[in-house]
Write an enzyme that holds these catalytic residues in place. Structure first.
Site, PDB file in Angstrom:
ATOM      1  N   LYS A 121      13.200  64.130  19.637  1.00 17.55           N
ATOM      2  CA  LYS A 121      12.955  65.564  19.830  1.00 17.55           C
ATOM      3  C   LYS A 121      12.330  66.208  18.584  1.00 17.55           C
ATOM      4  O   LYS A 121      11.342  66.916  18.674  1.00 17.55           O
ATOM      5  CB  LYS A 121      14.275  66.293  20.177  1.00 17.55           C
ATOM      6  N   ARG A 166      23.075  73.213  23.552  1.00 19.14           N
ATOM      7  CA  ARG A 166      23.727  71.913  23.583  1.00 19.14           C
ATOM      8  C   ARG A 166      24.942  71.892  24.489  1.00 19.14           C
ATOM      9  O   ARG A 166      25.630  70.877  24.574  1.00 19.14           O
ATOM     10  CB  ARG A 166      24.167  71.558  22.168  1.00 19.14           C
ATOM     11  N   ARG A 214      16.987  56.081  10.653  1.00 21.20           N
ATOM     12  CA  ARG A 214      16.288  57.347  10.352  1.00 21.20           C
ATOM     13  C   ARG A 214      16.417  57.702   8.871  1.00 21.20           C
ATOM     14  O   ARG A 214      17.482  57.557   8.277  1.00 21.20           O
ATOM     15  CB  ARG A 214      16.876  58.468  11.212  1.00 21.20           C
ATOM     16  N   ARG A 261      20.894  60.753   6.485  1.00 23.10           N
ATOM     17  CA  ARG A 261      21.856  61.819   6.778  1.00 23.10           C
ATOM     18  C   ARG A 261      23.264  61.237   6.849  1.00 23.10           C
ATOM     19  O   ARG A 261      23.460  60.156   7.384  1.00 23.10           O
ATOM     20  CB  ARG A 261      21.505  62.479   8.117  1.00 23.10           C
ATOM     21  N   ARG A 303      28.600  61.199  18.344  1.00 25.27           N
ATOM     22  CA  ARG A 303      27.558  62.157  18.742  1.00 25.27           C
ATOM     23  C   ARG A 303      27.017  61.823  20.127  1.00 25.27           C
ATOM     24  O   ARG A 303      26.700  62.713  20.908  1.00 25.27           O
ATOM     25  CB  ARG A 303      26.449  62.169  17.706  1.00 25.27           C
TER      26      ARG A 303
HETATM   27  P1  ADP Z   1      20.447  64.965  16.453  1.00 21.52           P
HETATM   28  O1  ADP Z   1      19.201  65.477  17.080  1.00 21.52           O
HETATM   29  O2  ADP Z   1      20.281  63.650  15.788  1.00 21.52           O
HETATM   30  O3  ADP Z   1      21.643  65.006  17.343  1.00 21.52           O
HETATM   31  P2  ADP Z   1      20.776  67.498  15.063  1.00 21.52           P
HETATM   32  O4  ADP Z   1      20.071  67.665  13.768  1.00 21.52           O
HETATM   33  O5  ADP Z   1      20.214  68.191  16.244  1.00 21.52           O
HETATM   34  O6  ADP Z   1      20.891  65.932  15.286  1.00 21.52           O
HETATM   35  O7  ADP Z   1      22.285  67.966  14.920  1.00 21.52           O
HETATM   36  C1  ADP Z   1      23.115  67.545  13.869  1.00 21.52           C
HETATM   37  C2  ADP Z   1      24.476  68.205  13.986  1.00 21.52           C
HETATM   38  O8  ADP Z   1      24.336  69.629  13.820  1.00 21.52           O
HETATM   39  C3  ADP Z   1      25.185  68.051  15.341  1.00 21.52           C
HETATM   40  O9  ADP Z   1      25.888  66.828  15.432  1.00 21.52           O
HETATM   41  C4  ADP Z   1      26.112  69.280  15.330  1.00 21.52           C
HETATM   42  O10 ADP Z   1      27.236  69.081  14.482  1.00 21.52           O
HETATM   43  C5  ADP Z   1      25.230  70.341  14.660  1.00 21.52           C
HETATM   44  N1  ADP Z   1      24.439  71.079  15.677  1.00 21.52           N
HETATM   45  C6  ADP Z   1      23.083  71.064  15.817  1.00 21.52           C
HETATM   46  N2  ADP Z   1      22.717  71.848  16.842  1.00 21.52           N
HETATM   47  C7  ADP Z   1      23.840  72.379  17.370  1.00 21.52           C
HETATM   48  C8  ADP Z   1      24.118  73.255  18.460  1.00 21.52           C
HETATM   49  N3  ADP Z   1      23.146  73.745  19.247  1.00 21.52           N
HETATM   50  N4  ADP Z   1      25.430  73.585  18.697  1.00 21.52           N
HETATM   51  C9  ADP Z   1      26.416  73.116  17.935  1.00 21.52           C
HETATM   52  N5  ADP Z   1      26.223  72.262  16.912  1.00 21.52           N
HETATM   53  C10 ADP Z   1      24.956  71.890  16.626  1.00 21.52           C
HETATM   54  P1  ADP Z   2      16.050  63.510  17.566  1.00 18.39           P
HETATM   55  O1  ADP Z   2      15.501  64.783  16.963  1.00 18.39           O
HETATM   56  O2  ADP Z   2      15.940  63.477  19.061  1.00 18.39           O
HETATM   57  O3  ADP Z   2      17.430  63.203  17.096  1.00 18.39           O
HETATM   58  P2  ADP Z   2      14.112  62.155  15.801  1.00 18.39           P
HETATM   59  O4  ADP Z   2      12.815  62.808  16.106  1.00 18.39           O
HETATM   60  O5  ADP Z   2      14.778  62.546  14.525  1.00 18.39           O
HETATM   61  O6  ADP Z   2      15.129  62.313  17.059  1.00 18.39           O
HETATM   62  O7  ADP Z   2      13.875  60.571  15.813  1.00 18.39           O
HETATM   63  C1  ADP Z   2      14.944  59.647  15.566  1.00 18.39           C
HETATM   64  C2  ADP Z   2      14.391  58.446  14.788  1.00 18.39           C
HETATM   65  O8  ADP Z   2      13.539  57.664  15.620  1.00 18.39           O
HETATM   66  C3  ADP Z   2      13.554  58.804  13.570  1.00 18.39           C
HETATM   67  O9  ADP Z   2      13.802  57.843  12.568  1.00 18.39           O
HETATM   68  C4  ADP Z   2      12.100  58.715  14.077  1.00 18.39           C
HETATM   69  O10 ADP Z   2      11.185  58.361  13.032  1.00 18.39           O
HETATM   70  C5  ADP Z   2      12.203  57.608  15.119  1.00 18.39           C
HETATM   71  N1  ADP Z   2      11.322  57.815  16.290  1.00 18.39           N
HETATM   72  C6  ADP Z   2      11.014  58.984  16.903  1.00 18.39           C
HETATM   73  N2  ADP Z   2      10.209  58.783  17.972  1.00 18.39           N
HETATM   74  C7  ADP Z   2      10.016  57.432  18.052  1.00 18.39           C
HETATM   75  C8  ADP Z   2       9.276  56.585  18.949  1.00 18.39           C
HETATM   76  N3  ADP Z   2       8.582  57.080  19.991  1.00 18.39           N
HETATM   77  N4  ADP Z   2       9.311  55.254  18.720  1.00 18.39           N
HETATM   78  C9  ADP Z   2      10.018  54.737  17.662  1.00 18.39           C
HETATM   79  N5  ADP Z   2      10.724  55.477  16.789  1.00 18.39           N
HETATM   80  C10 ADP Z   2      10.726  56.821  16.973  1.00 18.39           C
END
Ligand code: ADP
Ligand code: ADP
Length: 222
Positions: free
Chosen positions: A17, A92, A130, A163, A174
């Site tokens: 995303k 979420r 990541r 992270r 998660r």
């Molecule tokens: P990822 O896309 O890998 O799940 P995010 O960066 O979106 O990671 O989120 C990291 C953390 O931030 C989540 O596990 C949660 O603790 C918090 N967080 C992010 N967005 C929200 C949301 N919309 N509501 C509640 N907590 C959130």
């Molecule tokens: P999200 O925001 O949904 O948690 P990220 O955009 O942070 O996901 O991507 C998660 C990990 O996967 C990152 O290390 C990113 O570089 C990698 N990644 C994202 N898209 C792809 C893809 N299409 N193929 C392989 N790796 C990807």
């Protein structure tokens, strides 16, 4: 009415995303709003919000709705969001989705909800590999999306780090939180005829092209 375009990206942690939203920003001319990034920014600057969010983020739990919703509402008042936004990581759960419907109602509501599919195994591989730039937040992967120089950001030379919540134990929780709290949004947006599904198990640029096709079209009619 002052219409705005709001895209909500859905998908398990690691689906891509953030990667896709960053690429879409420039092409669509509306900002990415990542609640995770805003929490991490606050954490880095040791604000009250950052300190509160840390305890939840470290466990992979959701930060309380009230705080999160207020934060998004506030972010949307900034001038760069006057045409809309690409929401990444928000809403979420159903409470947040309903609140977001209210917030966006005066502007025509949510425009489209792309759901990016990947398997749980792929999610684990992506998240545990990541790496994120400490200064600009750009996202890399140690295998799938390497920086030109190991551990250094291509964009600003910043240091890449893992992270705290990207370690395997937290990642499993998660994913669990996603299935329990976030996945009901799939049905919520399907019923509103806003859901579109994409195969995220393809190279980044292919997913991007498909997204641009879908969103560009919707942007033009909005
Ligand atoms: P990822 O896309 O890998 O799940 P995010 O960066 O979106 O990671 O989120 C990291 C953390 O931030 C989540 O596990 C949660 O603790 C918090 N967080 C992010 N967005 C929200 C949301 N919309 N509501 C509640 N907590 C959130
Ligand atoms: P999200 O925001 O949904 O948690 P990220 O955009 O942070 O996901 O991507 C998660 C990990 O996967 C990152 O290390 C990113 O570089 C990698 N990644 C994202 N898209 C792809 C893809 N299409 N193929 C392989 N790796 C990807």
């Amino acid at each position: 009415m002052n219409r705005r375009t709001f895209f909500v990206l859905l998908g398990v942690p690691g689906a891509g995303k953030g990667t896709q939203a960053k690429l879409l920003e420039d092409r669509l001319g509306i900002p990415q709003i990542s609640t995770g990034d805003i929490f991490r920014y606050n954490l880095k600057n040791e604000t009250e919000l950052g300190i509160l969010a840390k305890s939840y983020m470290d466990k992979g739990e959701l930060v309380p709705d009230e705080v999160t919703i207020r934060m998004v509402e506030d972010r949307l008042t900034q001038p760069d969001a006057k045409g809309g936004a690409i929401l990444d990581g928000f809403p979420r759960n159903l409470v947040q989705a309903q609140a977001f419907d209210k917030i966006t109602e005066p502007y025509g509501g949510v425009s489209l909800v792309p759901l990016i599919h990947i398997s749980d195994e792929e999610a684990m591989r992506r998240i545990t590999g990541r790496r994120v730039c400490r200064s600009c937040g750009a996202v890399y992967h140690v295998e799938f999306n390497k920086p030109k120089v190991a551990d250094v950001c291509d964009l600003d030379g910043g240091e890449l780090y893992q992270r705290n919540d990207d370690k395997p134990d937290t990642v499993r929780n998660r994913l669990y939180v996603y299935y329990k709290q976030t996945s009901p949004l799939i049905g919520y947006y399907f019923a509103k005829e806003l859901l579109v599904e994409l195969d995220g198990n393809r190279p980044i640029d292919q997913v991007q092209d498909e997204l641009m096709g879908l969103l560009g079209e919707r942007d033009a009619v909005a």
